[in-house]
Motif scaffolding. Structure first.
Motif, short mmCIF file in Angstrom:
data_model
loop_
_atom_site.label_atom_id
_atom_site.label_comp_id
_atom_site.label_asym_id
_atom_site.label_seq_id
_atom_site.Cartn_x
_atom_site.Cartn_y
_atom_site.Cartn_z
N ASN A 10 1.04 -1.20 0.05
CA ASN A 10 0.04 0.05 0.10
C ASN A 10 0.67 1.23 0.06
OD1 ASN A 10 -2.87 -0.66 2.04
ND2 ASN A 10 -2.34 -1.12 -0.20
N LEU B 18 -1.45 -2.55 -5.30
CA LEU B 18 -1.08 -1.59 -4.66
C LEU B 18 -2.09 -1.06 -3.85
CD1 LEU B 18 0.58 -0.37 -7.69
CD2 LEU B 18 1.77 -0.80 -5.56
N GLY B 19 -3.31 -1.44 -3.55
CA GLY B 19 -4.23 -1.05 -2.68
C GLY B 19 -5.42 0.01 -3.03
N LEU B 20 -6.03 0.42 -2.13
CA LEU B 20 -7.25 1.20 -2.51
C LEU B 20 -6.93 2.78 -2.85
CD1 LEU B 20 -10.43 1.02 -1.64
CD2 LEU B 20 -10.02 2.41 0.21
N VAL B 21 -7.39 3.27 -4.20
CA VAL B 21 -7.43 4.61 -4.37
C VAL B 21 -8.64 5.06 -4.84
CG1 VAL B 21 -5.40 4.54 -5.71
CG2 VAL B 21 -7.15 3.66 -6.91
N GLN B 22 -8.86 6.12 -4.36
CA GLN B 22 -10.14 7.10 -4.68
C GLN B 22 -10.06 8.41 -4.94
OE1 GLN B 22 -11.28 8.00 -0.35
NE2 GLN B 22 -9.99 6.28 0.01
N GLY B 23 -11.25 8.87 -5.48
CA GLY B 23 -11.17 10.17 -6.21
C GLY B 23 -12.54 10.81 -5.86
N ARG B 64 -9.35 11.87 -10.61
CA ARG B 64 -8.39 12.20 -9.55
C ARG B 64 -8.13 10.66 -8.97
NH1 ARG B 64 -11.53 16.85 -6.04
NH2 ARG B 64 -10.76 18.65 -7.07
N GLU B 67 -5.37 9.73 -10.89
CA GLU B 67 -4.00 10.52 -10.44
C GLU B 67 -3.40 9.93 -9.41
OE1 GLU B 67 -3.21 15.07 -9.24
OE2 GLU B 67 -5.04 14.84 -10.30
N GLN B 68 -4.06 9.30 -8.34
CA GLN B 68 -3.67 8.80 -7.17
C GLN B 68 -2.95 7.55 -7.49
OE1 GLN B 68 -6.62 8.03 -3.98
NE2 GLN B 68 -6.02 9.93 -3.23
N ALA B 71 0.14 8.05 -9.16
CA ALA B 71 1.29 8.52 -8.38
C ALA B 71 1.96 7.33 -7.43
CB ALA B 71 0.64 9.51 -7.40
N ILE B 72 1.00 6.23 -7.39
CA ILE B 72 1.70 5.27 -6.64
C ILE B 72 2.44 3.91 -7.78
CG2 ILE B 72 0.67 5.48 -4.50
CD1 ILE B 72 -1.46 3.24 -5.45
N VAL C 47 -5.01 -2.40 2.32
CA VAL C 47 -6.39 -2.37 1.96
C VAL C 47 -6.72 -2.56 0.40
CG1 VAL C 47 -8.27 -0.85 2.08
CG2 VAL C 47 -6.69 -0.89 3.88
#
Lengths: 285, 105, 154
Positions: A10, B18-23, B64, B67-68, B71-72, C47
């Protein structure tokens, strides 16, 4: 079969994607300035046209709007009734000189209060307060006040002020009803009301001029105007707060100067002997 | 960037999770549009102004989220979900979220 | 003094605005600070929003975890949003509100998962609802609920 372990992680997500870091006051001021300017323009235009339209309302309708004023019963022999009658007499003579339009008539009311004020309102009603009569030196000065208020009514100023006030009130309710913001509603609605319920300077000047003409025609000279504004400018100096009647009015001496110019142009006599204040007006009880 | 509301991408293997992304974004239409929509409500039918508003907002929220993910270091977002809620009357909130992953080439 | 009474309403609203701005900003700063701190702290707990566990993972235990929070907007921000709604566009003041709510809800869910000694949470869903919508002029507040399945890896 070989079971490979999945690559799980993460990583940290940088800030400022979903919520910007901009200072909230910046947005606040831009919005406030922009909306105020826009609203001022729109409401200004609306209220001007409403004021203009309002003077087209027939005077009869205006009278109906204002018929909540209590009528003084005829035959009432109390001092108040006698004072109102005397004031009405002065007003009647002045109204004849002002060539009021067909169907427009003036009703003078007397109010037993210390307030140094007089005002004209809907339906040709004028209210004179005891405090004002006691503050004035002569009948001529009182006549100037009454003539001034009659002039407001002749020019339809009260109904225009109402038209403006109602328009501004509705506009504010509409704008801030939509935004759903109680704070905006309260603050700006208040400011709107404060600016709506008064006559403009131009209206005051116009009323002054018409009043002086009537005064000169009835009393032969304009000394009452001089006495009136002298009294007011004295009151302005001696009191911390201005007398109510002056609050929205231009400075008294400026108004007097404007009237003197006017008189010179038209050839009216400004100096003369004023009549004393009628005794009946001073006998309240 | 590959966007999908599937769990897996057919024929492609997930190399890294890579996990949770949110916008998310909150938007409002200007007051004029609100009035027009109110009038339109009388006769029914599509409220074009609001369709447009939500469309714009959804695009922005997706942007958005992407974009997150960028970025990762992800190259795909899977199992994307959209949610709408009205935070205040006249304003709507669009929310998009999913799992950022790295797919094999 | 007299003018103050006359303009009392305006004065009062202005006071509310200033108080709202000051305390609202302070609260927001503090909240973000704590969010950053805890996000760093719980970074080990993974997560995902995928419905099934990543391929090749051996799971020994699974349990539902939830986290929810109600956050409210301050007077100042509501005022700004009210102005913004006349013009249209992005409501920044509400954006930070939902951002804070969402991250807080996910963090609380993570905290619950940590109590179970979980290694990851999958199939995470986030729901937002405004709880004071019906009444006009009420201060806007939202409820955010995050839930998912906590997994214990082998």
């Amino acid at each position: 079969m070989e079971k490979k372990k999945p690559d799980l992680s993460n990583p940290e997500i940088p800030e400022g994607i979903n919520a910007s870091d901009e200072h909230p006051l910046k947005e606040f001021f831009w919005l406030l300035i922009g909306i105020t300017v826009f609203a001022a323009l729109v409401i200004g235009a609306l209220s001007l046209s409403a004021g203009w339209l309002a003077q087209k309302i027939p005077f009869e309708y205006e009278t109906q709007l204002a018929d909540h004023f209590p009528d003084v019963e005829s035959g009432d022999s109390s001092n108040e009734a006698r004072i109102a009658e005397r004031l009405q007499g002065i007003a009647d003579r002045l109204s004849v000189e002002q060539n009021l339009p067909e169907g427009m008539h003036i009703t003078v009311h007397y109010s037993d209060s210390d307030v140094v004020n007089a005002f004209a309102t809907l339906g040709g009603n004028i209210v004179i307060f005891r405090g004002l009569i006691e503050a004035l030196p002569s009948e001529d000065a009182l006549a100037m006040v009454i003539a001034h208020e009659i002039a407001h009514i002749k020019h339809r100023h009260p109904i225009r002020a109402l038209g403006r006030g109602v328009t501004i009130g509705i506009s504010f309710a509409a704008i801030f009803g939509m935004s759903g913001s109680s704070a905006g509603d309260r603050v700006l609605g208040e400011i709107g009301l404060l600016t709506a319920l008064s006559f403009s300077r131009t209206q005051e000047r116009a009323a002054d001029e018409t009043a002086l003409r009537a005064l000169v025609n009835v009393y032969g000279h304009g000394n009452g105007a001089i006495e009136l504004f002298d009294t007011f400018s004295e009151l302005e100096q001696t009191r911390f707060s201005e007398p109510e009647v002056l609050r929205t009015h231009p400075q008294s001496l400026d108004r007097l100067a404007a009237l003197n110019d006017q008189a010179e142009k038209k050839g009216w006599r400004m100096n003369g002997e004023s009549l004393p204040m009628p005794q009946v007006l001073l006998e309240h009880k | 960037m590959l966007l999908s509301n599937l769990e897996v991408v057919p024929h492609k293997k997930i190399v890294r999770h890579l996990g949770l992304v949110q916008g998310s974004t909150v938007r409002a239409k200007h007051a004029g549009r609100d009035i027009m929509a109110g009038l339109k409500n009388l006769v029914g039918g599509e409220l074009k102004g609001y369709t447009e508003l939500l469309q714009d907002a959804r695009e922005e929220a997706t942007g958005r989220m992407v974009e997150q993910a960028n970025a990762i270091g992800a190259n795909a977002v899977l199992n994307i979900r959209y949610a709408t809620s009205s935070v205040a009357s006249g304003a709507s909130e669009l929310f998009a979220y999913g799992t950022a992953v790295e797919l094999e080439d | 003094m007299e003018w103050m009474l006359q303009y009392f309403e305006i004065f009062f609203a202005l006071c509310l605005l200033i108080v709202g701005y000051g305390f609202g900003r302070l609260a927001e700063k503090r909240h973000y600070k704590s969010i950053f701190k805890r996000e760093k702290k719980y970074q080990e707990l993974l997560v995902f929003s995928l419905k099934t566990p990543p391929e090749g993972l051996t799971v020994t235990d699974s349990r539902l975890v939830t986290g929810s929070v109600v956050v409210s907007i301050d007077y100042f921000k509501k005022f700004v949003a009210g102005l913004r709604m006349l013009v249209g566009g992005r409501l920044r003041s509400y954006e930070t509100l939902v951002d804070r709510g969402r991250r807080e809800a996910v963090l609380r869910m993570k905290e619950q998962a940590l109590l179970l000694h979980a290694d990851s949470v999958i199939n995470v869903k986030v729901e937002t609802s405004s709880i004071s919508k019906g009444r006009r002029n009420s201060i806007g507040s939202i409820e955010v609920c995050a839930y998912g399945t906590a997994l214990k890896h082998a």
